[in-house]
Design an enzyme around this catalytic site. Structure first.
Site, PDB file in Angstrom:
ATOM      1  CG  HIS A  84      -1.698   1.291   1.360  1.00 11.48           C
ATOM      2  ND1 HIS A  84      -1.588   2.118   2.460  1.00 11.48           N
ATOM      3  CD2 HIS A  84      -2.581   1.893   0.530  1.00 11.48           C
ATOM      4  CE1 HIS A  84      -2.380   3.167   2.298  1.00 11.48           C
ATOM      5  NE2 HIS A  84      -2.993   3.056   1.147  1.00 11.48           N
ATOM      6  CB  SER A  85       0.924   4.274   0.333  1.00 14.05           C
ATOM      7  OG  SER A  85       1.454   5.575   0.263  1.00 14.05           O
ATOM      8  CG  MET A  86       5.623   6.044   0.423  1.00 10.83           C
ATOM      9  SD  MET A  86       6.361   6.493  -1.168  1.00 10.83           S
ATOM     10  CE  MET A  86       8.080   6.115  -0.865  1.00 10.83           C
ATOM     11  CG  LEU A 112      -3.814  -1.918  -2.934  1.00 11.49           C
ATOM     12  CD1 LEU A 112      -4.514  -2.335  -1.633  1.00 11.49           C
ATOM     13  CD2 LEU A 112      -4.721  -2.188  -4.118  1.00 11.49           C
TER      14      LEU A 112
END
Length: 1033
Positions: free
Chosen positions: A201-203, A228
């Site tokens: 997720h993200s980073m 994501l």
């Protein structure tokens, strides 16, 4: 010696710091208006509707305590857990397929629970229905999750690298858990797992890709990555040198791997990467950055927006993308689809994985979408007797307004046109029934009349259409269920694409794909009248698609108009190649005339889409739609496989039974477009204003060196605005246009006139940094953005300057009020005067500076020292203002103006340094005391410390009356130019640029000192005694 009170000389007429010209006021009000308009548009216009359902789960987290310092040096900082869904996962031992969840920036390991819980529910539901799935390689997913103590990875490259190194160790440990676990069960004959699936997720998605570039990565231990809202294309902010360099390194590594000519030279050949973006609702990371088209070819991955995913059809914000019930269901199913424990990698082969991912995540309407009809074998033997079927006239449309009209099962045969029509004919079918459900009342088959192979009939399902005679015709048919495309239901009461309504079923084939078939059989299995409708036809592609070649100026001035002919195909599309920018927004209005044949079967359905990235948005029961997209965006690298944007396409499904025209109008939305600038250019205010500050300080120094008076920052701003602003804006516009034409020329297949000797540019690798400069756009149309942001930066500097002036004056008035109150209380008549500036002995000052520099070199990052320097400079400026107000001396006002300008300059650099400082403080909070391996460069902070320490003594910068004053001017011009051209992409270098200017000021300050050995020894031997403190003017 007793300190003397300052002599109150008559202050010359100086321009007040509050004074400003009419032009300055105009720029200020224009800036406030423009920024307010952008923010209002961003929050109120073109906002996607939120529609995510909440998810539920019963989580438990089993810590893996044996993963300690023997396995990884980061065991004292990070923790590894195994997720278990209560009531379903009854055993703690991992026996399924390992999946590693990586949280994002400041994320929690518990964010794994929505998707992990849904995966467990789906697997055990499938197991109850069909126990044989275990023999086909299906297993439950074992979700491992990492507690990073909410590390801040977006701002600090070293933290990102540390996490990647830890996770590689974690993967090795996770795989080792399965060796003994499987040997003690019935799975002993299965190969030991050699790879894990990663969900980031993200980073966390960036950390996942970084893992494959680290030295401790074990080859082929990762073969599937799903991310994501991960900013793959570029770093969210460029305030840290190491985060920028890390991005460049990992992106270059991935590009180089996939550009390799042979698979043996590609270490990522078996890796698939799927990037899922949330769209406009994600206000944390621009969804443009989620694109992986510059990193991975379509054979190994793709970018898809949540609004495109079947049965999701909505946007998701940065956190909702994890818990959105509609999305987590699809992600969990996709991961279960690709599992195959019979292979060591625990997943299906790469090509097969990609087919499953495309099936789950893409609409199926893409031009590259695969159809399974040609590869399937006939499964149904359709027996037709007389009066049990109807043959549709060639070229006619089949319309069923109601099922069961014959009061018995009935087949409608649509002849496949001859092959002479190939290339220009397309078959389309739309119904509100579920064609994937074999128990539904309608079925679509593609049939052939050629003889069956011996024994083939015994393997097929027989479907007999009873009639009135003994004669019959047998057709070998293929079911089209695998190629059914789900579309959101568009009915009279529909409001959103994600409404809780059964979706429509849609089929679309080119005539070439039906070459081996003679009929399309629509089997109505209803034996009595029942609800349901169906429309099917063979249509000419030339009538169903059109292209508008209107230019961008024409789009902005007049828009595009289109009329759908009621006698034409019921599926029509419009492509506008010049609509591809993510900075422009549009509005679309649909004028639907009254239906001439009673109640319509369905309401108009609209799909707006881009091919790269895969972004589709559906509008049901459409009358008005806000059109915005994530196409060509600022600072984005070009595609790995070359080629530009094909532009926006609009696809319409219109009820043909109404026999009424539908008029469509697409117009440019200026107010809505303002909000599109916020997410794409929000970091520009960390760089462009520094350009203005540098020019103002240059004006101040030129005036000071020429006449001896150091004007105020406000006065310098007035001079820049009144005399230099038009030239500044013209220079910005010219630079933006030149860069745009230059980078656009590099994208052409013809040689650029600016590129010497480039005769075959199409064979050269793309320049992935060509959009890094200025406003990051290669479209010459947007040249005006550079002067616009320059103008807003001027206004921002005015607001910040007067904000600082207000704060300083409030502090001064408060100090004077308190001092006067104390004086009245103690009866002091002002004889005990305390000077504003006192100087400690040089020896004490040198020792203090050395101690601070030693701390920077060993323990604390230089960003902490910079923040301290800013606080000290604020205090110095406050004292300078108080002393100037009390003394009313022009010399003291000059010193205040000088310290004020230095503080403004340092203030613009402070936001660049704060993120790393926050990371350092966070590490202290979690008791991670290991010093940073970076950010201990003493030279990065020494000039600031020396300058600020010098100003605390009240010493004014000496005038430079020789040719050396040109150095001051040149340094400030170079600082301004760098801030404008490179500041957004390489913001961390702005600190170094200002640091060089600070070093020059220190050199100017020290140029008046006596540097003889004897004098230096006298200063260092001077004892620090409060009675010998000296006042500095």
């Amino acid at each position: 010696m007793e300190l003397l009170r300052p002599i109150r000389s008559r202050r010359p007429r100086l321009k007040s710091v509050w004074a400003c010209s009419v032009m300055t006021l105009s720029v200020t009000f224009l800036t406030i208006f423009m920024i307010a308009s952008m923010l209002h548009s961003f929050t109120n216009r073109h906002c996607d509707t939120k529609g995510c359902d909440m998810s539920s789960m019963y989580p438990t987290y089993a810590p893996l305590k044996n993963f300690d310092t023997e396995h990884t040096p980061f065991a004292s900082k990070y923790k590894l857990y195994l997720y278990r869904e209560k009531y379903l996962d009854t055993k703690l031992e991992p026996k399924g397929v390992p999946v590693l969840f990586i949280p994002g920036n400041a994320g929690s390991y518990k964010q794994v629970r929505p998707i992990a819980a849904r995966a467990a529910e789906l697997f055990y539901d499938m197991l109850k229905k069909d126990n044989s799935i275990l023999e086909k390689g299906a297993r439950n997913l074992d979700f491992f999750t990492v507690d990073f103590n909410e590390d801040i990875t977006a701002f600090h490259g070293q933290t990102l690298l540390d996490q990647a190194e830890y996770l590689n160790d974690a993967v090795a440990y996770i795989l080792s858990l399965y060796h003994d676990a499987r040997k003690s069960t019935t799975d002993a004959d299965l190969p030991d797992p050699s790879s894990v699936i990663i969900l980031g997720h993200s980073m966390g998605g960036i950390v996942a890709r970084t893992m494959l570039t680290r030295p401790n990565y074990q080859a082929n231990t990762v073969n599937t990555i799903i991310t994501l809202s991960a900013p793959h294309a570029r770093a969210p902010v460029s305030f840290d040198k190491q985060i920028v360099e890390t991005y460049q390194h990992i992106n270059d590594y991935w590009r180089k791997a996939y550009l390799a000519k042979w698979a043996n030279n590609n270490p990522l050949w078996h890796v698939t990467l799927i990037s899922i973006a949330g769209g406009g609702l994600d206000t944390v990371v621009p969804s443009d950055y989620a694109s992986i088209s510059s990193l991975v070819p379509e054979t190994h991955g793709f970018t898809v927006f949540t609004s495109s995913i079947p049965n999701v059809w909505l946007g998701a914000d940065h956190l909702a993308i994890l818990w959105c019930a509609q999305l987590r269901d699809v992600v969990a199913r996709a991961m279960l689809d690709v599992v195959d424990v019979r292979r060591a990698g625990q997943t299906k082969p790469r090509a097969e994985r990609m087919r499953y991912f495309r099936k789950r995540f893409l609409t199926g309407l893409e031009s590259s979408a695969e159809r399974s009809l040609s590869s399937n074998e006939p499964t149904t033997l359709l027996t037709l007797e007389e009066n049990s079927h109807s043959v549709v006239t060639l070229g006619q449309r089949l319309v069923l307004k109601q099922l069961g009209e014959k009061n018995k099962q009935h087949s409608y045969l649509i002849p496949v046109p001859p092959s002479q029509s190939a290339g220009s004919t397309k078959f389309t079918l739309l119904t509100d029934r579920d064609l994937r459900n074999p128990d539904d009342k309608i079925e679509v088959l593609f049939c052939s009349v050629y003889p069956l192979q011996p024994g083939q009939a015994a393997q097929m399902l027989t479907m007999k259409m009873s009639g009135d005679s003994t004669g019959s015709t047998r057709l070998a048919c293929k079911n089209a269920a695998d190629d059914v495309i789900a579309l959101p239901a568009s009915k009279k009461d529909s409001k959103h694409s994600f409404d809780k309504k059964a979706p429509f079923s849609f089929l679309s084939y080119d005539l070439e794909e039906l070459s081996e078939h003679q009929f399309v059989a629509v089997v109505d299995k209803a034996e009595g009248r029942s609800q349901g409708w169906l429309i099917a036809e063979f249509a000419d592609k030339r009538q169903s698609s059109s292209v508008s070649n209107v230019g961008l100026i024409g789009l902005l001035m007049g828009g595009v108009e289109m009329q759908i002919n009621p006698e034409g195909p019921f599926v029509q599309s419009l492509t506008v190649p010049n609509i591809h920018s993510s900075l422009l927004a549009y509005t679309l209005d649909v004028d639907v005339k009254a239906c001439k044949s009673g109640e319509p079967l369905f309401q108009p359905l609209l799909r707006q889409y881009l091919e790269d990235p895969h972004e589709s948005k559906f509008f049901v029961n459409v009358r008005h739609a806000d059109i915005n997209l994530h196409g060509s965006a600022p600072f984005m690298p070009p595609s790995l496989q070359g080629g530009g944007q094909k532009g926006l396409s609009l696809q319409f499904w219109v009820d043909p039974t109404c026999a009424a025209p539908v008029e469509i109008t697409l117009k440019f939305d200026f107010i809505g477009s303002l909000g599109r600038l916020v997410m794409r250019y929000r970091t520009i205010f960390a760089a462009f204003p520094l350009f203005v500050v540098a020019l103002v300080i240059r004006k101040q120094f030129n005036h000071f060196n020429a006449g001896g008076h150091f004007m105020s920052f406000s006065e310098g701003l007035d001079l820049v605005i009144s005399k230099s602003l038009p030239r500044i804006l013209a220079l910005y516009a010219l630079t933006a246009a030149i860069l745009a034409f230059w980078t656009a020329a590099e994208s052409k297949t013809i040689p650029s006139p600016l590129a010497s000797g480039a005769t075959t540019p199409s064979n050269t690798p793309p320049n992935y940094t060509k959009n890094d400069l200025l406003i990051g756009m290669q479209d010459p149309f947007f040249w005006f953005l550079a002067p616009l942001f320059a103008l807003l930066s001027v206004g921002t500097c005015i607001l910040v300057n007067y904000g600082v002036v207000i704060v300083l004056n409030v502090l001064t008035l408060a100090y004077m009020f308190v001092s006067n109150s104390i004086a009245r209380f103690t009866g002091d008549n002002g004889t005990n005067y305390t000077p504003a500036f006192t100087s400690n002995s040089p020896k004490r000052r040198v020792l203090t500076t050395l101690v601070l520099l030693i701390f920077v070199a060993t323990l604390i990052p230089f960003q902490f020292a910079y923040m301290v320097a800013c606080i000290v400079q604020l205090a110095t400026t406050f004292r300078a203002l108080r002393f100037a107000r009390e003394s009313r001396s022009s010399t003291h006002w000059d010193f205040y103006h000088y310290t004020h300008s230095i503080f403004i300059l340092m203030l613009w650099i402070l936001p660049i340094n704060l993120p790393v400082l926050v990371v350092w403080i966070h590490n202290l909070a979690v008791h991670w005391l290991t010093p940073f391996s970076s950010h201990h460069n003493v030279l990065s902070i020494m000039p600031f410390i020396l300058l600020v320490e010098t100003l605390t003594t009240g010493k004014m910068v000496p005038r430079i009356e020789t040719g050396f004053r040109r150095i001051t001017s040149a340094l400030l011009i170079m600082l301004a130019t760098f801030a404008a051209v490179y500041g957004v992409t390489y913001a961390y270098l702005l600190h170094q640029a200002v640091n060089i200017f600070a070093a020059w000021l220190v050199a100017v300050h020290f140029s008046t000192l006596n540097w003889s050995k004897q004098h230096i020894m006298e200063l260092l031997n001077d004892d620090d005694d409060s009675s010998r403190s000296k006042k500095r003017p």
